[in-house]
Design an enzyme around this catalytic site. Structure first.
Site, short mmCIF file in Angstrom:
data_model
loop_
_atom_site.label_atom_id
_atom_site.label_comp_id
_atom_site.label_asym_id
_atom_site.label_seq_id
_atom_site.Cartn_x
_atom_site.Cartn_y
_atom_site.Cartn_z
N TYR A 22 -10.91 -3.99 3.14
CA TYR A 22 -9.96 -3.42 4.13
C TYR A 22 -11.01 -3.24 5.62
O TYR A 22 -11.75 -1.53 6.00
CB TYR A 22 -9.66 -1.99 3.50
CG TYR A 22 -8.21 -1.31 4.82
CD1 TYR A 22 -8.15 -1.57 6.05
CD2 TYR A 22 -7.70 -0.65 3.99
CE1 TYR A 22 -7.57 -0.73 6.58
CE2 TYR A 22 -6.68 -0.28 4.86
CZ TYR A 22 -6.32 0.11 6.62
OH TYR A 22 -5.55 0.76 6.41
N GLU A 64 0.77 -1.35 0.28
CA GLU A 64 -0.17 -0.37 -0.26
C GLU A 64 0.75 1.22 0.29
O GLU A 64 1.56 1.40 1.06
CB GLU A 64 -0.98 -0.45 0.83
CG GLU A 64 -2.14 0.71 0.79
CD GLU A 64 -2.92 0.95 2.63
OE1 GLU A 64 -2.98 0.38 3.34
OE2 GLU A 64 -3.43 1.66 2.83
N ASP A 79 -5.33 9.48 9.48
CA ASP A 79 -4.03 9.15 9.75
C ASP A 79 -3.72 9.54 11.61
O ASP A 79 -4.04 10.99 11.41
CB ASP A 79 -2.83 9.78 9.07
CG ASP A 79 -3.12 8.78 7.58
OD1 ASP A 79 -3.40 7.72 8.20
OD2 ASP A 79 -3.66 9.68 7.10
#
Lengths: 263, 396
Positions: free
Chosen positions: A176, A51, A62
């Site tokens: 995911y 990734e 994040d």
């Protein structure tokens, strides 16, 4: 045009008795010239796919580790265009599929017309866009329609059953599975309901399910890998690569090998 | 850019958020729809707006400012007289009551100038909610006293030193906090921004400004105004003021963005003037960005306008040309602070001063029997240090 290259790589890995291991790297952390070296190292160390993170000015999904890596990459002047071009330059040497993880705005700025063809030319067979939920995914999906590039959707612990069904139905590449309520980053423990959640997800999905967010130790890789078809490891890999600790990366990847598949 | 989702204003808006937040947004949408149907909810909100905030706020005929401009009759909608000193409390209270309805006991918010932070801290103190406010490091420096006010009100203020250390970065951090605490926390977004349903909720809680103005101007003048002017950062005071007038084609609407050091210098916060579309903080909007889609820092002397995008409904109103959007520089805003202080005895917030400057220029070009309303969104107490520094410490 199958959109199955990433799926196949994961299934092949599972068939050999291993769990898929997808390391996340921040492209350009350490300079654009390190990208090739890092990708070839991870390929040699046994990654199933990679990734490739694109730095962004406002990475709301994040945690600190990836934010800081992104800031280092931004300071190097790294952009999606530069990364695509660089990936294309050593495309022949990369035998495992690459997946790009980017926020939506750089993709819009790059241009939806050219994204699919440029991804294929760079060996990129999946896109993960963390600020693009299913409801908003139509436009990008359309742009990728006649390509081998899968639009990979995330499922969270907060997604209710009917939503999980809808996402699973539309899934391409792999699902995911976000394993924590939160942002990326190292954590010591996971919620108790995770096992059932991943089981339901696997039952609903026709593509593999990879667990990610907060996975940082070989034990995590074994435990969460055991519950899914494989794992994505981000912050721990980013930190190890930044510190030049390649052995730690190998240890993490090796933890995914020789696991009996439960499928 | 077109999609089929709800919460669109033309091509703008949407829900561009991490999957973890989607359920919370859907819950919020449902809870808000139910609250709208429930007379007890609006009764409770109206009670607090009247008894706690001090609404309705006056629509004041600014006689000396009218003479100073030498044109249209100028009225000021005195949102600066609200408890906590700006329009922000209208939304904070509404959303805090909504949070209680949803069974959430914790609140997270971002703040730029500190006005939304103070308003939210106030609403949380009033209603017994736990509150954490993210604020850019640079803004904390600019608005030190507002930080102290929030802390005094029992709120935990967290400094954000990432990025430019301003409002955009505070929103990033508040969103990260919300993703991580979504099960027991409501995010009180302070402007008409963010993913659906926030732009709609914030507009609805702020439209009291426009509703009152409509009623009051008719009381004063027997008719609707010819022009309405409001400043735009994210655009909450402006959308609240404009919304009830949008269907009245004879009422011209003007939104004033912050031109900072000047549009041509690149150091500004005028996203509509920038004309570039993109996604930030969950919505498709006009966004200041570079050629690679990285969001650029906004620049304005006023912390409340220092945001690189404009709420989606404003973007749409700009596109369909229902509202005219222009911009005013730091220097012009500073001039307006001094003018309004001297001729009316009202010290406006730097944000609102952008609207005042523009309105004075506009009034000059209008006839004496025409009516112009300025949304005076906040008072200037919080800006005294900034204004004094900008004026070089000289006596004005």
């Amino acid at each position: 045009m199958t959109k199955k290259l990433v799926t196949q790589a994961i299934m092949q890995c599972n068939e050999q008795g291993n769990k898929a291991f997808v390391p996340y790297i921040m492209a350009g952390d350490g300079g654009l010239q390190t990208l090739k070296k890092t990708i070839l190292f991870l390929q040699e160390a046994g990654a199933t796919a990679i990734e490739v993170g694109i730095p962004f000015s406002d990475p709301v999904a994040d945690g600190d580790v990836i934010q800081q890596a992104g800031e280092r990459a931004l300071a190097e002047g790294i952009t999606l265009r530069k990364i695509m071009k660089e990936l294309a330059s050593f495309r022949e040497e990369v035998k495992i599929p690459l997946v790009i993880m980017t926020y939506l705005n750089p993709v819009l700025s790059y241009g939806l017309q050219s994204i699919a063809a440029d991804c294929e030319a760079s060996g990129v067979y999946g896109l993960i866009v963390p600020d693009l939920p299913l409801e908003e995914s139509g436009l990008l999906k359309e742009a990728l329609k006649n390509s081998d590039v899968a639009l990979i959707q995330l499922v969270s612990l907060t997604s209710p059953a009917e939503r999980i069904e809808a996402i699973a139905k539309a899934a391409e590449g792999f699902i995911y599975a976000v394993t924590v309520n939160g942002i990326t980053g190292v954590r010591s423990s996971f919620t108790e309901g995770l096992e059932g959640h991943l089981e339901r997800l696997k039952a609903a999905s026709s593509v593999p399910v990879l667990a990610g967010f907060g996975i940082s130790t070989p034990e995590h890789v074994r435990t969460l890998g055991g519950l899914a078809d494989g794992v994505i490891v981000g912050s721990a890999i980013v930190t190890a690569l930044h510190e030049g600790d390649y052995e730690k990366v190998r240890t993490l990847i090796n933890a995914s090998k020789n696991q009996l598949t439960n499928s | 850019m077109t999609t089929e989702t709800k919460g669109r204003y033309g091509k703008f808006g949407g829900q561009f958020v991490p999957e973890t937040l989607m359920t919370a947004l859907q819950e919020l949408e449902t809870a808000y729809e139910e609250a709208q149907q429930d007379p007890a909810f609006s009764k409770e909100l109206d009670y607090y707006l009247k008894e706690f905030v001090g609404r309705e706020t006056p629509l004041f005929f600014a006689e000396r400012l009218t003479k100073h401009a030498g044109g249209a009759k100028i009225y000021l909608k005195r949102e600066d007289l609200n408890h906590t000193g700006a329009h922000k409390i209208n939304n904070s209270l509404g959303q805090a009551l909504l949070a209680i309805r949803m069974g959430k006991k914790k609140i997270v918010a971002e703040t730029g100038a500190g006005q939304h932070g103070v308003a939210t801290a106030t609403a949380c103190a009033l209603l017994g909610l736990e509150c954490v406010v993210f604020m850019g490091k640079e803004d904390i420096r600019r608005q030190e006293l507002n930080v102290f006010r929030m802390e005094l009100l029992g709120t935990n203020v967290v400094s954000v030193d990432k990025g430019s250390g301003t409002l955009k970065d505070a929103v990033n951090e508040a969103l990260r906090y919300w993703v991580s605490n979504v099960e027991d926390t409501h995010y009180i977004l302070g402007s008409a921004l963010g993913p659906h349903p926030f732009p709609q909720i914030v507009r609805d809680f702020q439209r009291v400004i426009g509703d009152e103005t409509r009623k009051q101007i008719v009381e004063h003048e027997g008719r609707l105004p010819d022009a309405v002017v409001a400043c735009i950062g994210g655009g909450s005071n402006a959308i609240g003021m404009f919304h009830p007038f949008v269907d009245d084609q004879d009422v011209k609407l003007y939104g004033v963005e912050a031109a900072g050091s000047g549009i041509s210098t690149g150091k500004h916060a005028a996203a509509i003037a920038g004309k570039q579309e993109g996604v930030l903080h969950g919505a498709y909007m006009y966004v200041l960005q570079d050629d690679d889609g990285f969001i650029q820092e906004a620049h304005s002397i006023s912390a409340g306008l220092d945001y690189p995008a404009v709420g989606p409904e404003h973007c749409h109103l700009a596109d369909i040309k229902r509202v005219q959007y222009d911009s005013v520089t730091d220097q012009q805003a500073l001039e307006a602070v001094q003018v309004l202080s001297r001729v009316e005895g009202i010290i406006p917030a730097l944000e609102s001063a952008h609207a005042v400057y523009y309105a004075v220029q506009l009034a000059k070009e209008m006839k004496e029997d025409e009516l112009l309303v300025i949304c005076l969104s906040g008072r200037g107490d919080k800006d005294m240090q900034t204004v004094r520094d900008a004026l070089g410490g000289q006596s004005v």
